[in-house]
Design an enzyme around this catalytic site. Structure first.
Site, short mmCIF file in Angstrom:
data_model
loop_
_atom_site.label_atom_id
_atom_site.label_comp_id
_atom_site.label_asym_id
_atom_site.label_seq_id
_atom_site.Cartn_x
_atom_site.Cartn_y
_atom_site.Cartn_z
CB CYS A 78 -0.98 -0.06 1.17
SG CYS A 78 -2.43 0.95 0.85
CG HIS A 171 -3.06 -3.04 4.15
ND1 HIS A 171 -2.15 -2.45 4.99
CD2 HIS A 171 -3.66 -2.05 3.49
CE1 HIS A 171 -2.20 -1.14 4.84
NE2 HIS A 171 -3.10 -0.86 3.94
CD GLU A 173 -0.22 -5.20 6.35
OE1 GLU A 173 -0.17 -5.73 5.22
OE2 GLU A 173 -0.59 -4.02 6.52
N1 GLN Z 1 -3.86 6.42 1.16
C1 GLN Z 1 -2.54 6.17 1.68
C2 GLN Z 1 -1.50 6.99 0.95
O1 GLN Z 1 -1.75 7.53 -0.06
C3 GLN Z 1 -2.18 4.71 1.58
C4 GLN Z 1 -3.12 3.92 2.45
C5 GLN Z 1 -2.54 2.68 3.04
O2 GLN Z 1 -1.33 2.48 3.10
N2 GLN Z 1 -3.44 1.87 3.54
O3 GLN Z 1 -0.42 7.09 1.42
#
Ligand code: GLN
Length: 192
Positions: A78, A171, A173
């Site tokens: 992410c 994610h 994890e």
């Molecule tokens: N929206 C977050 C970003 O742009 C990422 C979200 C996440 O890591 N769950 O950094």
């Protein structure tokens, strides 16, 4: 096998516990010295702008970049994927620029803030992976050397690999499916 988990901000504790379930030694990394001796590094989800700022203030940017260049495997989930990307669409966040992809932050918009889906990831076998997306980015474009590992049913790219660099928009994890972390450990040990 010793795996560092960047612990500036975000979901690092969950990565550490997943790695421990796989019998890997997991160490939180906040300072450059803590990167010494790690065989691989995970950059977790969280807020990419904050993680980027903290990495800069603690002088981790150059250190992580040279680690990756020297062939140490990295896994970004992410926000971690955003930070590993070469390009971030319409954004001022400083990334490490390591993997040849362009990402777009918060790509699912406000209506669909988070969702979970059964995702086909052929390198992990037939069984779909329970993928949790939270204010997730997407991969808008993959350039040379990048293998696409997973797409949503509308064909949006959400996981990729370039050599020893692995990224997912979701994610892993946050579920009890350990297969993606095991896949990363196989990259680290040279099995994959
Ligand atoms: N929206 C977050 C970003 O742009 C990422 C979200 C996440 O890591 N769950 O950094």
């Amino acid at each position: 096998m010793k795996i560092g988990v960047l612990a500036s901000q975000g979901a690092f504790a969950e990565h550490i516990s997943t790695l421990q379930q796989l019998d890997a030694e997991a160490v939180p990394v906040r300072l450059p010295g803590e990167l010494r001796g790690v065989d691989g590094l995970i950059i977790p989800g969280g807020e990419s702008t904050s993680i980027s700022r903290l990495m800069s203030s603690y002088n981790l940017m150059d250190e992580i970049t040279s680690m990756a260049r020297s062939g140490i495997p990295l896994f970004g989930t992410c926000a971690g994927m955003i930070l590993m990307a070469r390009d971030i669409s319409a954004n001022g966040t400083e990334s490490l620029g390591l993997i040849n992809i362009r990402v777009r932050r918060n790509a699912f918009g406000r209506q669909i803030d988070s969702f979970e889906t059964e995702l086909a990831i052929p390198v992990l076998g037939k069984k779909p992976f329970p993928a949790v997306f939270i204010r997730a980015p997407i991969i808008e474009r993959c350039d040379s050397g990048v293998d696409i590992l997973a797409r949503l049913t509308d064909s949006t790219i959400v996981a990729a690999r370039q050599g020893k660099l692995l990224v997912t928009a979701f994610h892993p994890e946050l579920t009890d499916d350990l297969r993606l972390h095991r896949y990363f450990l196989d990259i680290v040990s040279g099995k994959s």
